[in-house]
Design a protein around this motif. Structure first.
Motif: not given
Length: 512
Positions: A403, A406-407, A409, A440, A457, A459, A463-464
């Motif tokens: 995570n 993945k998340f 910036s 991030g 979630r 998002h 998006e992800y």
């Protein structure tokens, strides 16, 4: 009714295969409808944007004309002139995109009202201002131009409201259709797999019973009951094998009768009989043993068929494959995550010593491709050895580090740091606090508790990637160690997850 082994295996699979084909057809219909609705929504949004532009053009026309009337400066007529051209271009673009008669009628009203305002109000006031401010003020004071523009804006507002309602209706219909397709697909897949499993178990049970009868009968024949006739089974190949047993038994029986003629013949016949009995026993054993292999093969290939099956489409449907791959993959990922969540919560886990430093390095190696692709760096400080369950802690480090990468910036390279420190609450509770920190996108405080719930979630799907189960798995794994997890975060600056692993971890987690 006797049937071949191939019919016994394949015929029951026909219904689930047809069911899965129907599911594939439903998915294709749903994708077609989704594409059509998306086009409608896009066209509707374009019309809304044009209506907004027309509103702005009307405001620019009014401001430019009023500015000139007030100041008498020719520079104020430049935005008036530009807005006139923009208004004409935007109304023409909207006319080309209007699909129903009411839209065309309302657009004609807007154009007519604008023409009326310019002829009866705007242009006379501009001409009057060129003579004197008093003459222009007299015309403005009648309020005619203001009323005309208010009527024009009323029509534009009505058009925007109707267009927004049509767009909402299209979106709602599309969401309902997708929900139905999702439900039908999931139900069909589960039902198809259930029918396949049922067919496999039924075929396996039939073959197993037939093999058992054949084996028991062969053993009795080998024991001397040569007149025994094996019952017919439901498998043609096994009945043929039973017939071989019968012929062998008849041959042995004939040999026994020939032994009675002479002592020598009896001795020879007895020797032949013993030899035949041994061959019969050996054949029965080999048959009994080797016939188990087809049974295992049936189970293995049926399971493989259930796992690897997917819809087969002709060439004319190839263009739809790209649309179905994404939903199929999500769906696959969702099922895998649900299985992972189920495994994490299973009963009776054993706990032992776990080197978390080695485990974290192993997780980093597993994520090496994603880390490299993201251009991220993962720093793992020295970590302790604790009492826990390796599989559960693997889920914890895997979800938190994945995570963090993945998340990330988009404004800076991702940096992830993992470290631990000693914990003592002063009330006899001791252990280690682990920290997984990133730089991030961060999380708003209102979502701190929500993200640990299943399927939550923050998002959209586009998006992800992910199903919203990972952090629920993480929390469950930590709680099974008698610990807890929380986080601190600053939006757009990063997030740090903290979790405690106490020294007194349970010997075995009894109730997930």
């Amino acid at each position: 009714m006797t049937q071949s082994l191939a019919d016994l295996i394949l015929r029951p699979l026909l219904l689930p295969l047809l069911l899965l084909a129907g599911v594939a057809g439903t998915v294709i219909v749903g994708v077609n409808r989704n594409v059509s609705t998306a086009q409608q929504v896009t066209a509707s949004q374009e019309r809304l944007n044009l209506l907004t532009d027309i509103q702005k053009d009307v405001a620019s026309l009014e401001n430019g004309q009023r500015g000139y009337v007030i100041t008498g400066q020719e520079s104020f007529l430049q935005p008036y002139t530009q807005a006139t051209a923009d208004f004409q271009a935007h109304t023409e673009a909207l006319r080309q995109r209007s699909t129903i008669a009411l839209q065309q009628e309302n657009l004609n009203r807007v154009v007519a009202l604008m023409r009326l305002w310019k002829i009866t109000s705007a242009q006379p006031e501009i001409r009057a201002r060129r003579i004197s401010l008093t003459n222009a003020a007299d015309l403005v004071s009648t309020g005619q131009g203001k009323r005309q523009l208010e009527d024009l804006r009323t029509v534009l507002t009505e058009m925007q409201d109707r267009e927004a309602e049509r767009q909402k209706t299209a979106i709602d219909n599309n969401n309902a259709a997708l929900q139905n397709v999702r439900l039908i697909t999931l139900t069909g897949l589960l039902l198809g797999m259930g029918l396949m499993l049922y067919a496999a178990l039924r075929a396996a049970r039939t073959v197993q019973e037939s093999v058992t009868f054949l084996s028991e009968g062969a053993q009795e024949i080998a024991a001397g009951r040569y007149d025994l006739r094996l019952p017919e089974t439901r498998v043609r190949e096994l009945d043929m094998l039973g017939g071989q047993f019968h012929r062998m038994a008849e041959a042995v029986q004939r040999r026994e009768q020939e032994v009675e003629e002479t002592t020598r013949a009896l001795q020879n016949t007895n020797a032949d009989l013993e030899r035949s009995n041994r061959e019969l026993e050996r054949f029965a054993y080999v048959a009994s043993h080797d016939l188990q292999e087809p049974l295992r093969t049936i189970g293995s290939y049926t399971e493989l068929l259930g796992k690897r099956y997917k819809g087969q489409l002709d060439e004319r449907a190839d263009k739809y494959i790209d649309f179905t791959i994404s939903a199929t993959q999500r769906l696959k990922n969702l099922i895998q995550d649900l299985l992972a969540f189920s495994r994490v919560n299973r009963l009776g886990r054993a706990f032992g010593r776990v080197d978390t430093a080695e485990l974290a390095q192993q997780v980093r190696a597993e994520l090496d491709a994603k880390i490299g692709q993201a251009g991220a760096s993962v720093e793992i400080s020295p970590l302790p050895t604790v009492r826990g369950n390796t599989e559960l802690l693997h889920h914890v480090f895997l979800n938190l580090i994945a995570n963090a990468v993945k998340f990330r910036s988009p404004e800076r390279p991702a940096k992830v740091r993992v470290w631990a420190e000693r914990f003592n609450n002063g009330q006899g509770g001791q252990g280690w606090i682990y920290h997984v920190q990133d730089n991030g996108i961060g999380i708003e405080p209102m979502f701190f508790d929500k993200i640990f719930e299943v399927f939550q979630r923050l998002h959209g799907l586009g998006e992800y990637e992910g199903s919203g189960i990972g952090l629920a798995v993480t929390r469950s794994a930590i709680e099974q160690h008698g610990g807890k997890i929380w986080l601190s975060s600053v939006p757009n600056h990063g997030t740090t997850f903290h979790f405690i692993l106490p020294d007194e971890a349970p010997q075995e987690y009894p109730n997930a």
